[in-house]
Structures are given as structure tokens and as C-alpha cells.
Design an enzyme around this catalytic site. Structure first.
Site, short mmCIF file in Angstrom:
data_model
loop_
_atom_site.label_atom_id
_atom_site.label_comp_id
_atom_site.label_asym_id
_atom_site.label_seq_id
_atom_site.Cartn_x
_atom_site.Cartn_y
_atom_site.Cartn_z
N LYS A 7 5.59 -0.86 -14.55
CA LYS A 7 5.67 -0.16 -13.26
C LYS A 7 4.62 0.95 -13.27
CE LYS A 7 8.73 2.56 -10.40
NZ LYS A 7 10.12 2.96 -10.13
N ARG A 59 10.00 6.50 -0.64
CA ARG A 59 10.58 7.83 -0.88
C ARG A 59 11.13 8.41 0.41
NH1 ARG A 59 6.13 9.42 -5.55
NH2 ARG A 59 6.79 7.71 -6.92
N ARG A 119 5.06 11.24 -11.34
CA ARG A 119 5.74 10.39 -12.30
C ARG A 119 4.79 9.85 -13.37
NH1 ARG A 119 10.30 10.27 -9.33
NH2 ARG A 119 10.42 9.21 -7.33
N GLU A 170 4.70 -2.73 -22.89
CA GLU A 170 5.97 -2.43 -22.19
C GLU A 170 6.80 -3.69 -22.02
OE1 GLU A 170 7.17 0.45 -21.30
OE2 GLU A 170 5.45 1.79 -21.51
N LYS A 194 5.03 -4.10 -10.95
CA LYS A 194 5.17 -3.37 -9.70
C LYS A 194 4.11 -2.30 -9.61
CE LYS A 194 8.34 -0.13 -7.61
NZ LYS A 194 9.55 0.63 -7.76
N SER A 245 6.88 -0.81 -0.83
CA SER A 245 6.95 -0.26 0.52
C SER A 245 5.57 -0.03 1.14
CB SER A 245 7.75 1.04 0.50
OG SER A 245 7.19 1.98 -0.39
N TYR A 257 10.16 -6.58 1.39
CA TYR A 257 10.78 -6.20 2.66
C TYR A 257 10.52 -7.25 3.74
CZ TYR A 257 11.05 -1.94 -0.01
OH TYR A 257 11.31 -1.05 -1.02
C1 PBG Z 1 12.67 4.16 -8.53
C2 PBG Z 1 12.06 3.16 -7.61
C3 PBG Z 1 10.98 3.37 -6.75
C4 PBG Z 1 10.77 2.16 -6.07
C5 PBG Z 1 11.74 1.26 -6.52
N1 PBG Z 1 12.52 1.91 -7.50
C6 PBG Z 1 10.20 4.58 -6.45
C7 PBG Z 1 9.39 5.29 -7.43
O1 PBG Z 1 9.25 4.93 -8.59
O2 PBG Z 1 8.86 6.30 -7.02
C8 PBG Z 1 9.71 1.92 -5.05
C9 PBG Z 1 9.84 0.69 -4.24
C10 PBG Z 1 8.93 0.65 -3.07
O3 PBG Z 1 8.00 1.45 -2.91
O4 PBG Z 1 9.14 -0.26 -2.25
N2 PBG Z 1 14.06 4.17 -8.43
#
Ligand code: PBG
Length: 320
Positions: free
Chosen positions: A186, A196, A209, A225, A240, A266, A305
Site C-alpha cells: 500500500k 478521507r 502516512r 512486504e 493499492k 477513491s 467504487y
Molecule cells: C485506511 C484505508 C485508506 C483507504 C482504504 N483503507 C486510506 C488511507 O490509507 O489513507 C483508501 C481507499 C480509497 O482511497 O479508496 N484505513
């Protein structure tokens, strides 16, 4: 003839619908930066998942938006927390025909917005996420989600050792059959912005992060990982975001023999929606092209989505 020889198949059964459920609301709330996606009430979530099941969708992944956030994200493991309550509803309604996945993290539940417990005051420049203290919280969340009916838990916080701790906690609680979909590779992406908004999460202070999510300059690190998660008991691994990381998806697919998931996140969805709303691109063509590209790169499943839209297009007999 093109259909006869097409190498890649995109089917409803490959898609997982990410769904948001918010505590304490009586009407679904639209999310401005994610057109067509809402924060569900308990009831509207039940209806949505019933409809998705009727459209042939095989899996959903739940994200919760709690009323109260605190420093450790205790809403994430409270048996009466919003995701646990929603899982019990869905397990009763459609648990025999839809795979119920739960995102396992605390960023939706912490008042500072990080994916873990902090080792000092929020927003202070010397404060970090405390990896090992966070593992204890994740173990409690896994058991709470499994007790509530999750078939798959999906740790997304990128803490070292999270998969092993979760596997041990699930097994000790009698949940040997509950599977782990690890968000293994990720990246610290700019493409999570609309998410968010969807979970009302913002990081306190100047934080980001980057200390726990991956650096987009690195590919080999993703393999480390993935291998670590498999060694700790992951049943499926995820890359991701998806489109900027097709090389990583392909490399992971070549390397491992477990199912590979990709999260079309997203920001990837929002870019298509925004450009299409301006008349700059053809929504259906681009959405199909991008999801197919993620499959072509090697993803067995795609969290997107677009799941409902795609399932409806197929049901309406539109050619994809
Ligand atoms: C963390 C999490 C995130 C997403 C899924 N799980 C956000 C992040 O790491 O900031 C993002 C998914 C998306 O953008 O569609 N719980």
C-alpha cells in the site's frame, strides 16, 4: 472475432464493492468528492447489499464512520461499533451469498487520523505511530469483526507484523476459517483524498502516512512486504492504488500463488467522474478500460467504487 480471441475477462465476480456505513444518521449522506457513493445508514446499507447480491456481486468491504473518535480508535473493536453492528445485519441478510469483508484499521476511528496508536501528543513533531502498541488494537478489531460475522478481515494499516498477530488472535478465538486479505503493498498515495472525505478523516498537524505506507519510488520493497505477509499467514494480498502500480500488480502476480487483489481507489474513481462530468472523456469506456487493465496486469479481484455501475451495465446487456 475480437471477443473470440480476447485475452482478458472482466466479470462482476471479480469485483468487490467498498461501502461506507455511518453511525447515527437517518438518511444516506452523499460524498461530494465521490459522486454516486454515499455514507450509508444501517438500513440503506442492508438494502444496498441486497441489491448488489441480486446483481451478482459476490463481495463487499465495509468501512465505518463512528460518531465518536478517540486516541486509540476504540470504536473499531467495540462489539456495538458501527461496523460490527452492520456486519451482524448483513450476515443475517446475505451472509450465505455475499462474502463479507471488513477493512481493519483505526484511521476512521482515531481523533488524530493515523492508522495506529501514537507514542506522544498528536501533532507534535517527535510523535510517531507506535507499531507494536497498534498490533494489540488490530488483534482486538479482528476478533470483534469475526465475532460479528466477517468472512474476511483486511488489515490496511501497514504496521509491521500485523498479519501474524491477527492470524494468531483469530485462531485463538476460534475463527480459523476467517481469511486475511492483506493490504500488503500500500503506497503513500495522493489518490486517497476523496476516501478521507468519505470517512471524515484528517491527520492532525503536518503529519502524513509516509512512515508506514510505501514510497512510490520503490518496487522491490513491495515484494518484501508481500513475502512478509504471506509468511505470517495472509490468504490474499493486495496492491493499492491500482493504475499507477500496474507494474507492481504484475510483479506480485508472477511471484505468488495466492489470489492478488488491487484497490482502484477513491482518487482513481473521482478522476474519471470529474473528467466525464466535464464531457472530456467517455465515462463507460474509460471505466471499463481501466478495470480491464487492472485485470490484464494480473489482479484476480478488484476493489472498486464502479462495482454497482458495472454490475448494472452487465445486467442491462451493455457490451463491455
Ligand atoms: C485506511 C484505508 C485508506 C483507504 C482504504 N483503507 C486510506 C488511507 O490509507 O489513507 C483508501 C481507499 C480509497 O482511497 O479508496 N484505513
Amino acid at each position: 472475432m475480437r471477443d473470440l480471441v480476447a485475452e482478458t475477462q472482466l466479470d462482476v465476480r471479480h469485483l468487490v464493492a467498498p461501502l461506507f456505513v455511518r453511525e447515527g444518521i437517518s438518511e444516506p449522506q452523499p460524498i461530494e468528492s465521490l459522486p454516486g457513493v454515499v455514507q450509508h445508514t444501517r438500513d440503506s446499507l442492508r438494502e444496498e447489499v441486497r441489491q448488489l447480491a441480486d446483481l451478482g456481486v459476490r463481495a463487499v468491504i465495509l468501512f465505518g464512520v463512528p460518531c465518536i473518535k478517540d486516541s486509540i480508535g476504540s470504536g473499531a473493536f467495540d462489539p456495538e461499533g458501527i461496523v460490527q453492528v452492520a456486519l451482524r445485519d448483513l450476515a443475517a441478510d446475505v451472509g450465505d451469498r455475499v462474502v463479507l469483508m471488513a477493512d481493519l484499521c483505526v484511521d476512521e476511528y482515531t481523533d488524530h487520523g493515523h492508522c495506529g496508536v501514537l507514542d506522544g501528543p498528536a501533532g507534535h513533531p517527535d510523535t510517531s505511530v507506535d507499531n507494536d502498541a497498534t498490533l494489540d488494537v488490530y488483534a482486538r478489531i479482528a476478533v470483534a469483526q469475526a465475532d460479528a460475522g466477517a468472512h474476511v478481515v483486511a488489515p490496511s494499516g501497514m504496521m509491521d507484523g500485523q498479519v501474524g498477530v491477527i492470524r494468531a488472535a483469530l485462531d485463538a478465538a476460534g475463527h480459523q476459517q476467517v481469511a486475511i486479505l492483506a493490504y500488503s503493498a500500500k503506497y503513500a498515495s495522493g489518490l486517497y483524498g476523496p476516501f478521507r472525505d468519505a470517512v471524515d478523516c484528517s491527520i492532525v498537524g503536518e503529519g502524513d502516512r509516509k512512515a508506514y505506507q510505501q514510497d512510490w519510488r520503490n518496487a522491490r520493497e513491495a515484494m518484501v512486504e508481500v513475502e512478509a505477509d504471506l509468511a505470517q499467514g495472509a490468504d490474499m494480498v493486495m496492491v493499492k492504488p491500482a493504475l499507477s502500480y500496474l507494474d507492481i500488480i504484475a510483479a506480485v502476480k508472477a511471484r505468488v500463488d495466492v489470489p492478488v487483489a488491487a484497490y482502484h481507489v477513491s482518487g482513481e474513481y473521482a478522476m474519471i467522474k470529474a473528467a466525464a462530468a466535464n464531457g472530456w472523456i467517455d465515462h463507460d469506456a474509460v471505466a471499463t478500460e481501466q478495470l480491464t487493465a487492472i485485470r490484464r496486469a494480473g489482479a484476480d479481484l478488484i476493489l472498486t467504487y464502479f462495482t454497482r455501475w458495472f454490475a448494472e451495465s452487465v445486467a442491462a446487456g451493455k457490451s463491455t
